[in-house]
Design a protein around this motif. Sequence first.
Motif, PDB file in Angstrom:
ATOM      1  N   HIS A 116       1.616  11.202 -10.487  1.00 57.40           N
ATOM      2  CA  HIS A 116       0.863  12.586 -10.103  1.00 57.40           C
ATOM      3  C   HIS A 116      -0.871  12.258  -9.925  1.00 57.40           C
ATOM      4  O   HIS A 116      -1.137  13.217 -10.575  1.00 57.40           O
ATOM      5  CB  HIS A 116       1.087  13.670 -11.754  1.00 57.40           C
ATOM      6  CG  HIS A 116       2.512  14.485 -10.999  1.00 57.40           C
ATOM      7  ND1 HIS A 116       2.724  15.222 -12.129  1.00 57.40           N
ATOM      8  CD2 HIS A 116       3.228  14.556 -10.503  1.00 57.40           C
ATOM      9  CE1 HIS A 116       3.472  15.641 -11.867  1.00 57.40           C
ATOM     10  NE2 HIS A 116       3.947  15.075 -11.034  1.00 57.40           N
ATOM     11  N   ASP A 117      -1.434  11.040  -9.450  1.00 55.82           N
ATOM     12  CA  ASP A 117      -2.614  10.388  -9.259  1.00 55.82           C
ATOM     13  C   ASP A 117      -2.530  10.777  -7.758  1.00 55.82           C
ATOM     14  O   ASP A 117      -2.836   9.583  -6.823  1.00 55.82           O
ATOM     15  CB  ASP A 117      -2.267   9.062  -9.328  1.00 55.82           C
ATOM     16  CG  ASP A 117      -4.023   8.701  -9.355  1.00 55.82           C
ATOM     17  OD1 ASP A 117      -4.460   8.937  -8.754  1.00 55.82           O
ATOM     18  OD2 ASP A 117      -4.155   7.643  -9.820  1.00 55.82           O
ATOM     19  N   PHE A 118      -2.602  11.873  -7.443  1.00 52.16           N
ATOM     20  CA  PHE A 118      -2.561  12.384  -5.988  1.00 52.16           C
ATOM     21  C   PHE A 118      -3.887  12.115  -5.346  1.00 52.16           C
ATOM     22  O   PHE A 118      -3.553  11.579  -4.150  1.00 52.16           O
ATOM     23  CB  PHE A 118      -2.738  13.430  -6.423  1.00 52.16           C
ATOM     24  CG  PHE A 118      -0.894  14.090  -6.291  1.00 52.16           C
ATOM     25  CD1 PHE A 118      -0.221  14.314  -6.123  1.00 52.16           C
ATOM     26  CD2 PHE A 118      -1.664  14.957  -7.416  1.00 52.16           C
ATOM     27  CE1 PHE A 118       1.580  14.477  -7.160  1.00 52.16           C
ATOM     28  CE2 PHE A 118      -0.013  15.561  -8.765  1.00 52.16           C
ATOM     29  CZ  PHE A 118       0.918  15.567  -7.146  1.00 52.16           C
TER      30      PHE A 118
ATOM     31  N   ILE B  61      -5.646   8.211  -0.503  1.00 50.13           N
ATOM     32  CA  ILE B  61      -6.786   7.198  -0.504  1.00 50.13           C
ATOM     33  C   ILE B  61      -6.015   6.403   0.350  1.00 50.13           C
ATOM     34  O   ILE B  61      -6.356   5.916   1.088  1.00 50.13           O
ATOM     35  CB  ILE B  61      -7.619   6.480  -1.854  1.00 50.13           C
ATOM     36  CG1 ILE B  61      -8.969   7.977  -1.708  1.00 50.13           C
ATOM     37  CG2 ILE B  61      -8.501   6.268  -1.449  1.00 50.13           C
ATOM     38  CD1 ILE B  61      -9.388   8.283  -2.940  1.00 50.13           C
ATOM     39  N   ASP B  62      -4.994   5.415  -0.667  1.00 42.52           N
ATOM     40  CA  ASP B  62      -3.798   4.661   0.147  1.00 42.52           C
ATOM     41  C   ASP B  62      -3.454   4.895   0.949  1.00 42.52           C
ATOM     42  O   ASP B  62      -3.499   3.838   1.661  1.00 42.52           O
ATOM     43  CB  ASP B  62      -2.989   4.468  -1.294  1.00 42.52           C
ATOM     44  CG  ASP B  62      -3.280   3.555  -2.337  1.00 42.52           C
ATOM     45  OD1 ASP B  62      -4.813   2.934  -2.550  1.00 42.52           O
ATOM     46  OD2 ASP B  62      -3.235   3.847  -3.212  1.00 42.52           O
ATOM     47  N   LEU B  63      -3.011   5.973   1.414  1.00 42.73           N
ATOM     48  CA  LEU B  63      -2.466   6.789   2.614  1.00 42.73           C
ATOM     49  C   LEU B  63      -3.102   6.757   3.371  1.00 42.73           C
ATOM     50  O   LEU B  63      -2.414   6.432   4.279  1.00 42.73           O
ATOM     51  CB  LEU B  63      -1.588   8.076   2.117  1.00 42.73           C
ATOM     52  CG  LEU B  63      -0.235   8.481   1.020  1.00 42.73           C
ATOM     53  CD1 LEU B  63       0.049   9.424   0.825  1.00 42.73           C
ATOM     54  CD2 LEU B  63       1.229   7.461   1.807  1.00 42.73           C
ATOM     55  N   ASP B  64      -4.070   7.476   3.816  1.00 41.65           N
ATOM     56  CA  ASP B  64      -5.276   7.750   4.789  1.00 41.65           C
ATOM     57  C   ASP B  64      -5.965   5.901   5.350  1.00 41.65           C
ATOM     58  O   ASP B  64      -5.307   5.887   6.336  1.00 41.65           O
ATOM     59  CB  ASP B  64      -6.534   7.925   4.018  1.00 41.65           C
ATOM     60  CG  ASP B  64      -6.627   9.368   3.881  1.00 41.65           C
ATOM     61  OD1 ASP B  64      -4.929  10.027   4.617  1.00 41.65           O
ATOM     62  OD2 ASP B  64      -7.278   9.982   3.647  1.00 41.65           O
TER      63      ASP B  64
ATOM     64  N   LEU C 200       0.356  -1.101   0.486  1.00 44.55           N
ATOM     65  CA  LEU C 200       0.168  -0.022   0.065  1.00 44.55           C
ATOM     66  C   LEU C 200       0.593   1.285   0.134  1.00 44.55           C
ATOM     67  O   LEU C 200       0.962   2.364  -0.895  1.00 44.55           O
ATOM     68  CB  LEU C 200      -0.678   0.125   1.127  1.00 44.55           C
ATOM     69  CG  LEU C 200      -1.999   0.994   1.129  1.00 44.55           C
ATOM     70  CD1 LEU C 200      -2.864   0.560   0.344  1.00 44.55           C
ATOM     71  CD2 LEU C 200      -3.097   0.498   2.583  1.00 44.55           C
ATOM     72  N   LEU C 201       1.606   1.772   0.602  1.00 43.12           N
ATOM     73  CA  LEU C 201       3.138   2.519   0.587  1.00 43.12           C
ATOM     74  C   LEU C 201       3.455   2.588  -0.233  1.00 43.12           C
ATOM     75  O   LEU C 201       3.145   3.749  -0.998  1.00 43.12           O
ATOM     76  CB  LEU C 201       3.514   2.177   1.986  1.00 43.12           C
ATOM     77  CG  LEU C 201       4.563   3.540   1.801  1.00 43.12           C
ATOM     78  CD1 LEU C 201       4.239   4.829   2.281  1.00 43.12           C
ATOM     79  CD2 LEU C 201       5.937   3.565   2.994  1.00 43.12           C
ATOM     80  N   LEU C 202       4.562   1.619  -1.473  1.00 45.47           N
ATOM     81  CA  LEU C 202       4.807   1.230  -2.219  1.00 45.47           C
ATOM     82  C   LEU C 202       3.716   2.295  -3.619  1.00 45.47           C
ATOM     83  O   LEU C 202       4.440   2.893  -4.111  1.00 45.47           O
ATOM     84  CB  LEU C 202       5.452  -0.013  -2.680  1.00 45.47           C
ATOM     85  CG  LEU C 202       6.404   0.034  -1.870  1.00 45.47           C
ATOM     86  CD1 LEU C 202       7.538  -1.292  -1.889  1.00 45.47           C
ATOM     87  CD2 LEU C 202       7.744   0.925  -1.729  1.00 45.47           C
ATOM     88  N   ARG C 203       2.454   1.638  -3.093  1.00 46.16           N
ATOM     89  CA  ARG C 203       1.490   1.765  -3.933  1.00 46.16           C
ATOM     90  C   ARG C 203       1.054   3.472  -4.264  1.00 46.16           C
ATOM     91  O   ARG C 203       1.145   3.859  -5.134  1.00 46.16           O
ATOM     92  CB  ARG C 203       0.586   0.620  -4.005  1.00 46.16           C
ATOM     93  CG  ARG C 203      -0.648   0.941  -5.139  1.00 46.16           C
ATOM     94  CD  ARG C 203      -2.018   0.332  -5.088  1.00 46.16           C
ATOM     95  NE  ARG C 203      -2.967   0.622  -4.434  1.00 46.16           N
ATOM     96  CZ  ARG C 203      -3.577   0.132  -3.803  1.00 46.16           C
ATOM     97  NH1 ARG C 203      -4.047  -1.487  -5.191  1.00 46.16           N
ATOM     98  NH2 ARG C 203      -4.572  -0.018  -3.472  1.00 46.16           N
ATOM     99  N   ALA C 204       1.467   3.733  -2.976  1.00 44.15           N
ATOM    100  CA  ALA C 204       0.838   5.438  -2.916  1.00 44.15           C
ATOM    101  C   ALA C 204       2.071   5.854  -3.230  1.00 44.15           C
ATOM    102  O   ALA C 204       2.244   7.618  -3.946  1.00 44.15           O
ATOM    103  CB  ALA C 204       0.296   5.881  -1.659  1.00 44.15           C
TER     104      ALA C 204
END
Length: 178
Positions: free
Chosen positions: A62-64, A69-72, A51-55
Amino acid sequence: AAAPERVELAVALARADIQRARSLSDPRYLGRAQATLGRWWKLPSPPPDVLLLRATIEQSLHDFAAARIDLDALIAVRPRDAQAHLTRAVVATVRADYAAARESCAAVARLAPPIVAATCMAPLDAMGGHVAEAYQRLAAAIDTRATPALRAWALTTLAELAIQRGGEPLAARHLQTV
């Protein structure tokens, strides 16, 4: 390829490719990292490291919105993950969500060394009209014992603050020490 189910191996390889993408300024390595994580990439709840690497990859591309969402989601399950909070601060800053960025930097301050916290907060303070104070705090926090990558990040941020203060020669000196 020989051990496609080993998430820890995929995470290590993806991290290395993300680092290559950064150091070489070559986004193709982000694609390699994403492919390495392919088995877990589209899962709604992948392992936290994925999840961290995906974010991180999403943010780099630039898919902020997806990164946020992933970071939250990651911070909800791993609230003491300093890197997740730091990446969230970057994403929030880019999206002009300064309150969320400050919240994330405050978490970083509780979880990471002072140099990391100061480097996280300095751009926010500068945008808030406190460039001189941000510069002084960050300059004081730079630690000669920090890793070369961390020191380079802090010095680059310090150079950006020097430019905002009209100190291009000072900024050049900071960049020369990177």
